[in-house]
Design a protein around this motif. Structure first.
Motif, PDB file in Angstrom:
ATOM      1  N   GLY A 188       4.678  10.468  10.055  1.00  0.00           N
ATOM      2  CA  GLY A 188       4.372  11.096   8.569  1.00  0.00           C
ATOM      3  C   GLY A 188       4.056   9.642   7.943  1.00  0.00           C
ATOM      4  O   GLY A 188       4.158   8.561   8.203  1.00  0.00           O
ATOM      5  N   GLU A 189       3.320   9.957   6.814  1.00  0.00           N
ATOM      6  CA  GLU A 189       2.811   9.073   5.471  1.00  0.00           C
ATOM      7  C   GLU A 189       4.075   8.108   5.142  1.00  0.00           C
ATOM      8  O   GLU A 189       5.373   8.707   5.141  1.00  0.00           O
ATOM      9  CB  GLU A 189       2.131   9.667   4.564  1.00  0.00           C
ATOM     10  CG  GLU A 189       0.972  10.342   5.194  1.00  0.00           C
ATOM     11  CD  GLU A 189       0.091  11.055   3.946  1.00  0.00           C
ATOM     12  OE1 GLU A 189       0.534  10.728   2.681  1.00  0.00           O
ATOM     13  OE2 GLU A 189      -0.852  11.695   4.221  1.00  0.00           O
ATOM     14  N   SER A 190       3.866   7.078   4.477  1.00  0.00           N
ATOM     15  CA  SER A 190       4.744   6.166   3.895  1.00  0.00           C
ATOM     16  C   SER A 190       5.469   7.159   2.807  1.00  0.00           C
ATOM     17  O   SER A 190       4.839   7.706   2.033  1.00  0.00           O
ATOM     18  CB  SER A 190       4.265   4.879   3.280  1.00  0.00           C
ATOM     19  OG  SER A 190       5.128   4.240   2.578  1.00  0.00           O
ATOM     20  N   GLY A 448       1.733  -6.386  -3.648  1.00  0.00           N
ATOM     21  CA  GLY A 448       3.114  -6.315  -3.268  1.00  0.00           C
ATOM     22  C   GLY A 448       3.679  -5.459  -4.280  1.00  0.00           C
ATOM     23  O   GLY A 448       4.653  -4.538  -4.020  1.00  0.00           O
ATOM     24  N   ARG A 449       3.766  -6.056  -5.723  1.00  0.00           N
ATOM     25  CA  ARG A 449       4.492  -5.580  -6.508  1.00  0.00           C
ATOM     26  C   ARG A 449       3.842  -3.776  -7.014  1.00  0.00           C
ATOM     27  O   ARG A 449       4.594  -3.276  -7.389  1.00  0.00           O
ATOM     28  CB  ARG A 449       4.211  -6.309  -7.872  1.00  0.00           C
ATOM     29  CG  ARG A 449       4.871  -5.650  -9.429  1.00  0.00           C
ATOM     30  CD  ARG A 449       6.320  -5.365  -9.147  1.00  0.00           C
ATOM     31  NE  ARG A 449       6.930  -4.990 -10.340  1.00  0.00           N
ATOM     32  CZ  ARG A 449       8.038  -4.263 -10.515  1.00  0.00           C
ATOM     33  NH1 ARG A 449       8.787  -3.991  -9.376  1.00  0.00           N
ATOM     34  NH2 ARG A 449       8.516  -3.826 -11.690  1.00  0.00           N
ATOM     35  N   ARG A 458       2.725  -1.538   1.209  1.00  0.00           N
ATOM     36  CA  ARG A 458       1.448  -2.455   0.857  1.00  0.00           C
ATOM     37  C   ARG A 458       0.211  -2.147   1.913  1.00  0.00           C
ATOM     38  O   ARG A 458      -0.850  -2.167   1.319  1.00  0.00           O
ATOM     39  CB  ARG A 458       1.856  -4.033   1.081  1.00  0.00           C
ATOM     40  CG  ARG A 458       0.824  -4.783   0.751  1.00  0.00           C
ATOM     41  CD  ARG A 458       1.321  -6.459   0.811  1.00  0.00           C
ATOM     42  NE  ARG A 458       0.105  -7.185   0.546  1.00  0.00           N
ATOM     43  CZ  ARG A 458       0.153  -8.194  -0.175  1.00  0.00           C
ATOM     44  NH1 ARG A 458       1.235  -8.376  -1.042  1.00  0.00           N
ATOM     45  NH2 ARG A 458      -0.882  -9.042  -0.399  1.00  0.00           N
ATOM     46  N   ARG A 459       0.521  -1.925   3.157  1.00  0.00           N
ATOM     47  CA  ARG A 459      -0.672  -1.642   3.980  1.00  0.00           C
ATOM     48  C   ARG A 459      -1.408  -0.524   3.508  1.00  0.00           C
ATOM     49  O   ARG A 459      -2.618  -0.539   3.494  1.00  0.00           O
ATOM     50  CB  ARG A 459       0.064  -1.401   5.426  1.00  0.00           C
ATOM     51  CG  ARG A 459      -1.354  -1.217   6.496  1.00  0.00           C
ATOM     52  CD  ARG A 459      -0.527  -1.104   7.867  1.00  0.00           C
ATOM     53  NE  ARG A 459       0.238   0.027   8.127  1.00  0.00           N
ATOM     54  CZ  ARG A 459       1.439   0.095   8.242  1.00  0.00           C
ATOM     55  NH1 ARG A 459       2.060  -0.992   8.315  1.00  0.00           N
ATOM     56  NH2 ARG A 459       1.949   1.092   8.512  1.00  0.00           N
ATOM     57  N   ARG A 464      -6.338   1.696   1.051  1.00  0.00           N
ATOM     58  CA  ARG A 464      -6.945   2.756   0.093  1.00  0.00           C
ATOM     59  C   ARG A 464      -7.853   1.813  -0.821  1.00  0.00           C
ATOM     60  O   ARG A 464      -9.216   2.227  -0.918  1.00  0.00           O
ATOM     61  CB  ARG A 464      -5.808   3.330  -1.072  1.00  0.00           C
ATOM     62  CG  ARG A 464      -5.025   4.338  -0.480  1.00  0.00           C
ATOM     63  CD  ARG A 464      -5.466   5.563  -0.006  1.00  0.00           C
ATOM     64  NE  ARG A 464      -4.625   6.432   0.727  1.00  0.00           N
ATOM     65  CZ  ARG A 464      -3.791   7.316   0.107  1.00  0.00           C
ATOM     66  NH1 ARG A 464      -3.854   7.546  -1.126  1.00  0.00           N
ATOM     67  NH2 ARG A 464      -2.914   8.085   0.624  1.00  0.00           N
ATOM     68  N   VAL A 465      -7.513   0.678  -1.131  1.00  0.00           N
ATOM     69  CA  VAL A 465      -8.461  -0.181  -1.629  1.00  0.00           C
ATOM     70  C   VAL A 465      -9.963  -0.511  -1.212  1.00  0.00           C
ATOM     71  O   VAL A 465     -10.882  -0.721  -1.556  1.00  0.00           O
ATOM     72  CB  VAL A 465      -7.700  -1.628  -2.335  1.00  0.00           C
ATOM     73  CG1 VAL A 465      -8.579  -2.550  -2.846  1.00  0.00           C
ATOM     74  CG2 VAL A 465      -6.688  -1.246  -3.302  1.00  0.00           C
ATOM     75  N   ALA A 466      -9.447  -0.829   0.171  1.00  0.00           N
ATOM     76  CA  ALA A 466     -10.509  -1.156   1.197  1.00  0.00           C
ATOM     77  C   ALA A 466     -11.590  -0.138   1.178  1.00  0.00           C
ATOM     78  O   ALA A 466     -12.848  -0.243   1.297  1.00  0.00           O
ATOM     79  CB  ALA A 466     -10.054  -1.731   2.355  1.00  0.00           C
TER      80      ALA A 466
END
Length: 473
Positions: A188-190, A448-449, A458-459, A464-466
């Motif tokens: 499952g997702e985070s 991180g924040r 964070r991963r 998503r940003v990548a």
């Protein structure tokens, strides 16, 4: 050395079925007497006639209790006890002797003896000393487990909340699998509640009264993971892990008889995966740098945000370990697939958090609930909890905070208006992207924040940003 009322009669079940005891005495009669007393109560009992022979056994096996004569041929009991303690042996050691005075007793306690008995003694005396020693071991283990739980600071739901078909199917699956003593793989997702699912499996099993131990597999070196899981001999990782000059018990030891939950198991390095596979197949743990093989009785529950089958295909995860873990696989639905539970979850978190924060409870109206149901919740239930907590602290439900728009796109929707109204964005992926990038900008790019505020790993944030950066090229 015997009681008249058959004191050596075995108990109905071993008092410590997972524990091992070692008797070291040069008198054959004493070894036989102690073996008869302990064999019905321990899972394993060995007896030898010298400290040198005991040293060889301790190198190959883990003993929870050692009954040790002080006066032995060759290495004395006191000298070997000092050696054991210097190497980090934490088991109970009861010293026995036929010749003792007050100075000897004091020296024995200073050397690290748990108890001291003068020969001849009765069965009741030795069993009382053994009981006290094993109680100390149990308390030490419980104290470690308590510190471990406090250090983990779990933020999951105490129970699954929801009436949607997806949640009913999940709850039914956990109930069916819980009594089965087999490995379980949670996917499952985070933020979907994988640790809660593992705890539910533990509570519903015959192991519910035994320890539940968790390890998050990310952010640790291969050496640190080996040490955490399996323990290590003195000096095994002296160059890699500070303070590793003494022996250490691993999490398999502390989870004995219970459940070991390995969160994000996809992050285990390949060498550690090989060691874990060996433990599953042999049901024995060998601490790093040691010849000891310690029998273990632990139910393994693993969880992964990544698709392990894809990780196997990519060569990042062992196929044989994957099939060992995938005896039963349970998928946890993301919140966007059971949006109908949002109202119940919101009420649950308000009831849970408002007393803790000393805040006035908040209630959703129909429009606010509809706005929340339009959002994609990339951080799933954990992100919803964070949203409720922030709302309670601020004293208001600001649903538009989930949809911050860049300044160039015009003013943000007025509070109380739907994000899709008056030309506002309606594409959920666009809303999610704007929200994540807005939070990231608000903390000056601290990923991180930002991940903490969003309630995602964070991963996940970095992925998503990548993806968005690749789309922009």
């Amino acid at each position: 050395m015997s009681d008249s009322a058959d004191p050596l009669s075995p108990a109905a079940e071993p008092a410590w079925p997972h524990a091992a005891a070692l008797i070291v005495d040069d008198e054959q009669g004493m070894r036989h007497f102690l073996s008869r007393a302990l064999a019905p109560r321990f899972g394993r009992v060995d007896a030898v006639d010298s400290a040198e022979a005991g040293r060889d056994l301790v190198a190959a096996h883990r003993y929870d209790l050692v009954i040790l004569d002080i006066t032995l041929p060759g290495l004395s009991g006191l000298a070997w006890l000092r050696e054991l303690r210097a190497q980090g042996h934490a088991g109970e050691v009861i010293l026995i002797t036929a010749f003792a005075d007050l100075d000897t007793a004091i020296e024995a306690l200073r050397a690290g003896a748990s108890d001291f008995l003068l020969k001849p003694f009765r069965v009741a005396q030795i069993l009382n000393a053994v009981q006290q020693g094993m109680n100390r071991s149990r308390l030490a283990r419980e104290n470690w487990l308590l510190r471990h739980r406090l250090a983990q600071q779990p933020r999951e739901l105490p129970e699954f909340v929801g009436r949607s078909p997806a949640m009913r199917a999940l709850i039914d699956a956990l109930a069916r699998v819980a009594p089965v003593n087999a490995p379980v793989l949670l996917r499952g997702e985070s933020g979907t509640g994988k640790e809660l699912a593992a705890q539910t499996l533990h509570r519903g099993s015959a192991r519910s009264g035994a320890p539940f131990v968790r390890l998050h597999c990310t952010g640790l070196s291969a050496e640190a993971l080996e040490s955490e899981l399996f323990g290590h001999a003195p000096g095994a990782f002296a160059d890699a892990i500070p303070g590793a000059d003494q022996a250490r018990d691993g999490l398999f030891h502390y989870a004995q008889g219970g459940t070991l939950f390995l969160d994000e198991i996809s992050e285990l390095p390949l060498p550690v995966q090989a060691s874990l596979l060996r433990v599953i197949e042999e049901r024995q743990v060998r601490p790093a740098g040691s010849r000891q093989k310690i029998p273990v009785d632990v139910r393994l529950v693993a969880a992964s945000e990544r698709d392990l089958a894809a990780e196997v295909a990519a060569g990042r995860f062992r196929k044989d370990l994957y099939y060992r873990l995938q005896v039963v696989e349970i998928a946890l639905p993301p919140l966007r697939e059971h949006r109908g539970d949002l109202g119940l979850l919101f009420e649950h978190f308000v009831a849970l958090l408002a007393p803790q924060l000393g805040a006035a409870p908040l209630r959703l109206d129909a429009d606010e609930l509809r706005y929340l149901q339009q959002y994609d919740w990339p951080g799933n239930v954990r992100e919803l909890r964070n949203f409720v907590e922030r709302s309670l602290i601020l004293g208001r439900i600001n649903v538009t905070a989930l949809y911050p728009a860049p300044a160039a796109s015009g003013p943000e929707p007025a509070e109380g208006h739907a994000p899709g109204a008056a030309g506002g964005p309606t594409d959920l992926q666009t809303l999610e992207r704007r929200h994540i990038l807005g939070v990231l900008a608000s903390v000056q790019g601290d990923k991180g924040r930002a991940a903490q505020l969003l309630g995602i790993s964070r991963r996940t944030l970095e992925r998503r940003v990548a993806e968005w950066a690749a789309e922009a090229q």
